[in-house]
Design an enzyme around this catalytic site. Structure first.
Site, PDB file in Angstrom:
ATOM      1  N   ASP A  90     -34.115  -6.605  33.709  1.00  0.00           N
ATOM      2  CA  ASP A  90     -33.378  -5.558  33.002  1.00  0.00           C
ATOM      3  C   ASP A  90     -31.910  -5.572  33.421  1.00  0.00           C
ATOM      4  O   ASP A  90     -31.399  -4.625  34.001  1.00  0.00           O
ATOM      5  CB  ASP A  90     -34.022  -4.188  33.262  1.00  0.00           C
ATOM      6  CG  ASP A  90     -34.129  -3.847  34.745  1.00  0.00           C
ATOM      7  OD1 ASP A  90     -33.814  -4.723  35.592  1.00  0.00           O
ATOM      8  OD2 ASP A  90     -34.527  -2.714  35.068  1.00  0.00           O
ATOM      9  N   GLU A  91     -31.234  -6.681  33.066  1.00  0.00           N
ATOM     10  CA  GLU A  91     -29.823  -6.845  33.403  1.00  0.00           C
ATOM     11  C   GLU A  91     -29.175  -7.763  32.371  1.00  0.00           C
ATOM     12  O   GLU A  91     -28.618  -7.299  31.402  1.00  0.00           O
ATOM     13  CB  GLU A  91     -29.676  -7.384  34.831  1.00  0.00           C
ATOM     14  CG  GLU A  91     -28.263  -7.323  35.357  1.00  0.00           C
ATOM     15  CD  GLU A  91     -28.216  -7.523  36.865  1.00  0.00           C
ATOM     16  OE1 GLU A  91     -27.099  -7.612  37.379  1.00  0.00           O
ATOM     17  OE2 GLU A  91     -29.275  -7.582  37.520  1.00  0.00           O
ATOM     18  N   GLU A 122     -31.224 -17.120  42.320  1.00  0.00           N
ATOM     19  CA  GLU A 122     -30.171 -16.148  42.661  1.00  0.00           C
ATOM     20  C   GLU A 122     -29.947 -16.090  44.171  1.00  0.00           C
ATOM     21  O   GLU A 122     -28.815 -16.043  44.648  1.00  0.00           O
ATOM     22  CB  GLU A 122     -30.562 -14.768  42.159  1.00  0.00           C
ATOM     23  CG  GLU A 122     -29.563 -13.681  42.497  1.00  0.00           C
ATOM     24  CD  GLU A 122     -29.945 -12.337  41.913  1.00  0.00           C
ATOM     25  OE1 GLU A 122     -29.043 -11.498  41.752  1.00  0.00           O
ATOM     26  OE2 GLU A 122     -31.136 -12.129  41.596  1.00  0.00           O
ATOM     27  N   HIS A 134     -30.344 -18.266  38.106  1.00  0.00           N
ATOM     28  CA  HIS A 134     -28.955 -17.856  38.282  1.00  0.00           C
ATOM     29  C   HIS A 134     -28.153 -19.140  38.487  1.00  0.00           C
ATOM     30  O   HIS A 134     -28.510 -19.946  39.331  1.00  0.00           O
ATOM     31  CB  HIS A 134     -28.810 -17.006  39.545  1.00  0.00           C
ATOM     32  CG  HIS A 134     -28.629 -15.558  39.296  1.00  0.00           C
ATOM     33  ND1 HIS A 134     -29.608 -14.769  38.741  1.00  0.00           N
ATOM     34  CD2 HIS A 134     -27.588 -14.730  39.558  1.00  0.00           C
ATOM     35  CE1 HIS A 134     -29.181 -13.515  38.681  1.00  0.00           C
ATOM     36  NE2 HIS A 134     -27.953 -13.470  39.158  1.00  0.00           N
TER      37      HIS A 134
END
Length: 756
Positions: free
Chosen positions: A349-350, A630, A651
């Site tokens: 949720d980003e 990430e 990421h």
């Protein structure tokens, strides 16, 4: 454009996925149709059909821009789709405009109503034109989509499918009217960057059963998109597909998704159904299937990878399979996060356009793919956000965070090192990669505005040691719950970055012939350098004495020659003390191998690159990663997901070392912007016995291939006609080269000039 169309909305929202249609007849007496152009935009995302045929293969049109001031439109040649009586049909979804964004659980940040905007212009043989536009004469009705959200997924009821609405003569039972929305058409602007498309498909690699009895699908690659499903089962039965990037102890690892449901739900018609959820996307390698009727076969499922339509221009391969897999991970991570906006991650949720990530990764991206138009488009939004926030370049672009309640640790947005520096570093990267000064001219006000604002934030001592800073974000020694708690002093990081940006802006002013600004920013840079050395440097030791501060000080040219030599030795010493495991975060990681190489520690750079123990670039490869993580330890060695609340397995930021791999291992670097002059300078090491790198530059193809065998280094290079270059090999004098092919063999002993 001469806009005659209006933005229209359905009188009934129809679950956030209304269909809109207009039926029209061609004007008579003007001869054959010689051309037809459709211009298309939306509040939300839109797909278009003309006489039942899709207008294009584009997805998620018009993408995500700073909607307050800039709404893009797409233009299509639809001449071949026009008939005497035609139906123009549009399907709307929530997209970024109205769907959930960020971690608040909320949506509707840009507006509450979905809208469609279309203008069809038909040209006849006699020169007459006919225009069909979205207006109050259109009608709207329900689709088979019952729910759609980029984070949560899509629900499709195949029983509601009926393509009759796309064809003439549709009765329109249950359909309603539309109304015009008050939208300023001056914000409409054409795409600068590419559209989003399907770019790859992957078959099922394995179907397994989890320890809890769940059916799991492995596609073998972490990707971004969705699963295309072919299924037949009882009418009204449901199939659920839940997506995730990893398995944790044999079960689908959904905790990193946070509140994103990442679940598609399909209700079957009873016949043969094919589902593709084109109003959402997921970051996933694995899928959990529930409710499948009968036997699930591999051919029933296909992973569809989507992303902005980018041209691959750069390649790299070496003799080390793990290094090659890491490079492939960088490529896949980039593609998955270049979905209209350069995002941090594609799954939870980003999925926001974090400026710090692209500031770090832009040089790598610019080598792998032609991203000139893609990032030039995004930079226009960056400048708009900055213009409306007192010259603050926000943490994310488009800046939805300004509408969100800030999470813990986030103050009100202000200029911050690396993240805000994207407004300077990214256009400079594009200019170096592609040689077009236009990006510098377009972004000059943004670039100067950023540095001037930072200059206003300096302390009386001339340092940028004020305000919130992300610093060396995700330093591997920081606790999982506090990724900003790095070893590197935030003032050292910020002041170094401010100097780097001021230096770039001064050089940009010189290129653009802006003499006054050249003098202004040269002075700012000189003052920052002096303050940095006065307060942070003591006989080559940089304050906070960790790898990141040395890497930045060396690569950004902050140190005098004597201090740089001491700093380089200290950097190598720190790398060795850490066992060549990574000790840098977002700030230091893109630069540490360059800093080691520049100060004569090439062997240490290779040891750092090729280390396999956590934290390292290759540790995720040993754990089966197919994208860059990430965190250095997003998954722990025992297969447990990092306990931090913020963990992604896709990421690209920490993959920024690939830029060094292209230039130093592969040996291709620009001597002039756009590679109009090329440096061919491979520096073998690390036990590699061969490497090959190629790049399609604006002037043509540059390629380098080298091998080490029998104490001999053999290098073959190719540069385009009309391009000059320099061949630089360890232990050899520079050699001028011109367009064509050159092959050289030198003793391998001459390549061992680096201190360890």
């Amino acid at each position: 454009m001469n806009w005659q169309a209006r933005m229209i909305a359905a009188d009934d929202d129809f679950n956030g996925a209304p269909l809109l249609r207009s039926e029209f007849t061609l004007d008579e007496g003007h001869g054959a149709v010689t051309g037809a152009t459709l211009t298309l935009s939306a509040q939300g995302v839109v797909e278009a059909w003309l006489n039942g045929r899709p207008v294009s293969d584009d997805l998620l049109t018009p993408g995500w821009s700073s909607y307050e001031w800039r709404l893009r439109y797409a233009t299509y040649d639809v001449t071949g789709l026009i008939e005497d009586t035609s139906v123009l049909g549009l399907a709307l979804g929530n997209g970024w405009f109205r769907g959930r964004l960020g971690w608040s659980g909320r949506g509707e940040f840009y507006g509450t109503e979905l809208g469609a905007f279309a203008q069809l212009e038909v040209t006849f043989a006699d020169g007459a034109t006919q225009t069909v536009v979205t207006d109050e004469s259109w009608t709207a009705g329900p689709s088979a989509v019952l729910a759609n959200d980029l984070y949560d997924g899509e629900t499709i009821d195949a029983r509601r499918r009926d393509d009759a609405w796309r064809r003439p003569g549709f009765s329109g039972e249950g359909w309603v009217g539309v109304h015009a929305l008050d939208v300023d058409t001056s914000i409409l602007t054409p795409y600068v960057g590419p559209k989003v498309t399907r770019w790859n498909e992957l078959p099922v690699k394995a179907i397994t059963t989890s320890p809890s009895g769940k059916t799991l699908i492995d596609f073998g690659q972490n990707l971004v998109g969705w699963v295309r499903v072919s299924v037949q089962g009882p009418e009204g039965s449901e199939v659920l597909i839940k997506h995730a990037e990893v398995l944790e102890h044999g079960e689908l690892g959904t905790r990193p998704l946070r509140t994103a449901l990442a679940t598609d739900r399909y209700i079957l018609s009873g016949g043969e159904d094919v589902f593709e959820p084109t109003f959402t996307f997921h970051g996933f390698r694995y899928a959990e299937i529930t409710g499948w009727p009968g036997e699930l076969k591999p051919e029933d499922l296909t992973a569809v990878a989507i992303g902005s339509d980018l041209e691959r221009i750069g390649t790299f391969r070496s003799s080390d399979p793990m290094l090659n897999q890491f490079h492939e991970n960088v490529v896949w991570g980039m593609r998955g996060n270049f979905v209209d906006v350069p995002t941090d991650c594609p799954q939870r949720d980003e999925r926001l356009g974090w400026t710090g990530d692209i500031a770090a990764f832009a040089p790598t991206a610019a080598f792998l793919y032609d991203i000139d138009a893609f990032l030039s488009d995004w930079l226009r939004d960056l400048a708009l956000e900055q213009e409306h926030q007192d010259d603050v370049i926000p943490y994310v672009v488009p800046d939805v965070l300004k509408y969100l309640e800030k999470p813990g640790g986030f103050p009100e947005t202000d200029s911050t090192a690396i993240w805000s520096d994207a407004g300077v570093w990214v256009p400079w990267t594009l200019y170096q990669a592609y040689g077009d000064k236009e990006v510098l001219a377009n972004q000059f006000a943004s670039m100067t505005g950023h540095v001037r604002r930072v200059h206003s934030k300096l302390s009386a001592n001339g340092l940028w040691d004020t305000g919130f800073q992300f610093g060396d974000w995700l330093d591997p020694d920081a606790p999982p719950e506090d990724p900003a708690k790095a070893k590197a002093d935030t003032g050292v990081v910020a002041t170094a970055c401010a100097f780097h940006s001021a230096t770039i802006v001064a050089e940009t002013a010189k290129i653009l012939g802006r003499d006054a600004e050249y003098a202004e920013f040269s002075t700012i840079a000189a003052d920052l350098r002096a303050a940095f050395n006065e307060h942070y440097v003591d006989n080559g030791r940089v304050f906070s004495d960790c790898t990141t501060v040395y890497a930045l000080a060396i690569v950004f040219d902050l140190l005098d020659a004597a201090d740089e030599a001491v700093a380089g030795d200290r950097l190598a010493e720190l790398a060795a003390e850490a066992g060549y495991r990574i000790s840098t975060g977002f700030a230091g990681t893109p630069f540490i191998t360059d800093a080691l190489t520049r100060t004569g520690h090439l062997d240490d750079a290779y040891k750092l690159l090729l280390e396999k123990e956590c934290p390292s670039w290759l540790y995720p490869v040993t754990m089966g990663a197919t994208t860059v993580w990430e965190r250095w330890d997003s998954m722990l060695p025992d297969g447990t997901i990092n306990p931090g609340e913020m963990t992604s397995f896709n990421h690209y930021a920490l993959g920024a070392v690939a830029d060094w791999m292209h230039r130093v291992v592969g040996g291709i670097a620009p001597l002039a912007p756009g590679y109009s002059s090329v440096l061919i300078a491979p520096q073998p090491g690390g036990g590699l016995t061969e490497a090959e790198t190629a790049l399609e530059t604006p002037a043509g193809r540059v390629a380098v291939q080298w091998t080490v065998s029998d104490d001999q280094l053999s290098v073959t290079a190719e540069i385009p006609e009309g391009v000059t270059g320099v061949l630089r090999l360890p232990g050899q004098d520079d050699r001028a080269i011109e367009g064509g092919r050159v092959s050289v063999t030198v003793p391998v002993l001459d390549t061992v000039g680096a201190r360890s």
